[in-house]
Every structure is written in C-alpha cells, then in structure tokens.
Design an enzyme around this catalytic site. Structure first.
Site, short mmCIF file in Angstrom:
data_model
loop_
_atom_site.label_atom_id
_atom_site.label_comp_id
_atom_site.label_asym_id
_atom_site.label_seq_id
_atom_site.Cartn_x
_atom_site.Cartn_y
_atom_site.Cartn_z
N PRO A 12 0.90 -1.10 0.05
CA PRO A 12 0.06 0.18 0.09
C PRO A 12 1.04 1.43 0.22
CG PRO A 12 -0.04 -1.03 2.07
CD PRO A 12 0.41 -2.12 1.12
N ASN A 13 0.36 2.18 -0.73
CA ASN A 13 0.90 3.63 -0.87
C ASN A 13 2.20 3.87 -1.54
OD1 ASN A 13 -1.29 4.92 0.42
ND2 ASN A 13 -0.42 3.96 2.54
N ARG A 20 4.53 11.31 -2.40
CA ARG A 20 4.38 11.37 -0.74
C ARG A 20 5.60 11.43 0.12
NH1 ARG A 20 4.46 5.24 1.17
NH2 ARG A 20 4.24 6.30 3.15
N TYR A 25 10.90 9.32 1.55
CA TYR A 25 10.99 8.30 0.44
C TYR A 25 11.79 8.83 -0.89
CZ TYR A 25 7.62 6.15 3.55
OH TYR A 25 7.08 5.53 4.68
N ASN A 76 7.93 -5.58 -0.69
CA ASN A 76 7.82 -4.28 0.13
C ASN A 76 6.53 -4.27 0.67
OD1 ASN A 76 7.72 -1.82 1.33
ND2 ASN A 76 8.90 -0.94 -0.08
N ALA A 79 2.98 -0.60 5.01
CA ALA A 79 2.60 -0.51 6.34
C ALA A 79 2.06 -2.06 6.85
CB ALA A 79 1.22 0.31 6.46
N HIS A 82 3.80 -4.29 9.57
CA HIS A 82 3.96 -4.18 10.93
C HIS A 82 2.78 -4.87 11.81
CE1 HIS A 82 6.81 -1.29 9.75
NE2 HIS A 82 5.87 -0.59 9.64
N ASP A 89 1.69 -15.26 6.64
CA ASP A 89 1.50 -16.75 6.68
C ASP A 89 1.51 -16.86 5.16
OD1 ASP A 89 1.10 -16.83 9.33
OD2 ASP A 89 -1.25 -17.08 9.44
N GLU A 100 12.63 -8.94 2.24
CA GLU A 100 11.69 -7.89 2.72
C GLU A 100 12.54 -6.66 2.43
OE1 GLU A 100 9.80 -5.79 6.63
OE2 GLU A 100 10.37 -8.08 6.72
N HIS A 102 12.55 -1.97 2.50
CA HIS A 102 12.10 -0.84 2.82
C HIS A 102 12.83 0.28 2.21
CE1 HIS A 102 8.79 -2.78 5.00
NE2 HIS A 102 9.86 -3.64 5.56
N SER A 104 12.97 3.15 3.44
CA SER A 104 13.50 4.11 4.61
C SER A 104 14.01 2.95 5.69
CB SER A 104 12.22 5.07 5.25
OG SER A 104 11.21 4.05 5.78
N ARG A 109 12.69 4.97 12.67
CA ARG A 109 11.62 5.74 12.59
C ARG A 109 10.45 5.49 13.92
NH1 ARG A 109 9.03 5.34 6.99
NH2 ARG A 109 7.99 7.09 7.71
N ARG A 113 6.78 1.31 13.70
CA ARG A 113 7.66 0.64 12.58
C ARG A 113 8.74 -0.21 12.71
NH1 ARG A 113 5.04 3.64 8.22
NH2 ARG A 113 4.55 5.69 9.01
#
Length: 148
Positions: A12-13, A20, A25, A76, A79, A82, A89, A100, A102, A104, A109, A113
């Site tokens: 998401p996002n 943003r 970012y 990635n 959100a 977390h 799963d 995984e 990210h 940032s 942070r 996070r």
C-alpha cells in the site's frame, strides 16, 4: 538452464512514491524503480515481474503464485509489515526465498515501525538504502537461487 523469474511485490501507498513524503522516500517513482529493476534483471540474466496493490488480498494471491511460477520474491509490504499476519502466513507458505525491502530505515523511525511480522519468514531484510535497496535485494535472491 532456464531463466530465473523474480516477483517484486509492493504494498500500500507505494504507488504514491515521488509524491508522498519525499523527505523520507525521495522523488523516485515506483515506475522508475520498477523499470530500473527490470533492466538490471536482464543484465543479471533473470526476468523481473513487478506488481503493486493497496489491497492485502491481491498481495496474498500474488504471493501464492510464487510457489509455481517464480524462483524468488522481493516484497515491500509497506504498512502491512507491522501487522499483517495474513501476509506473513502467505510468505511462510511458499518454499521460495523472499527478501523484505523498505526504502526508509524502519528501525530509525516511529516505534510502531520497528517491528516486522514479515521478517521472520524471509531470508533477509534490506532497509534504509532508498531505491538501491531493490537492487541489493535482487542480488541477494539471485545469490540464494543460483544453484537451484
């Protein structure tokens, strides 16, 4: 030898990259990151397939596809990192390596996070290097599967 296939999933996002919170970012868009990674994949001898969704169920369905259609995955989760036990799963259910990623440094942070429910089912986590982290993740998964 068959060409390796890597799935890159963005949550998401991430479709809002470049617009943003550019102070966190950066100005690079997701389309730019994906195109760069696809080209780097070609030079490394693999096919990179990129997908993004703001919907958890789409991401889960795509993760399930990894088992039969890809050699590894870069994720990635945004959100969902977390708190999404459903994504965790799904990653745990596949037998292919997953890194995984990210943009940032999530550990530097806000306190919420700092915890990833996804990381324990991945071969590693890369964070804090901006868009170059995707290239590092691609190198990592290719190293993991080079003998497979």
């Amino acid at each position: 030898m068959m060409r390796k296939r890597i799935l890159v999933l963005n949550g998401p996002n991430l479709n809002r990259l470049g617009k943003r919170e550019v102070h966190i970012y950066g100005q690079t868009t997701l389309a730019q990151i994906e195109e760069d990674l696809i080209q780097k994949g070609k030079t490394m001898g693999c096919e990179v397939v990129c997908r993004q969704s703001n919907h958890e169920g789409n991401l889960i369905d795509w993760i399930h596809e990894v088992h039969d259609n890809f050699d590894a995955m870069i994720l990635n989760p945004g959100a969902f990192t977390h708190y999404s036990y459903a994504l965790r799963d799904a990653v745990a259910s596949i037998t292919k390596p997953c890194v995984e990623i990210h943009l940032s440094n999530i550990h530097a942070r806000e306190s919420f996070r700092k915890t990833s429910v996804i990381a324990p089912v991945c071969i590693g986590q890369i964070c804090g290097f901006g868009a170059v982290g995707y290239t590092l993740a691609l190198q990592a998964v290719l190293e993991q599967i080079k003998e497979a």
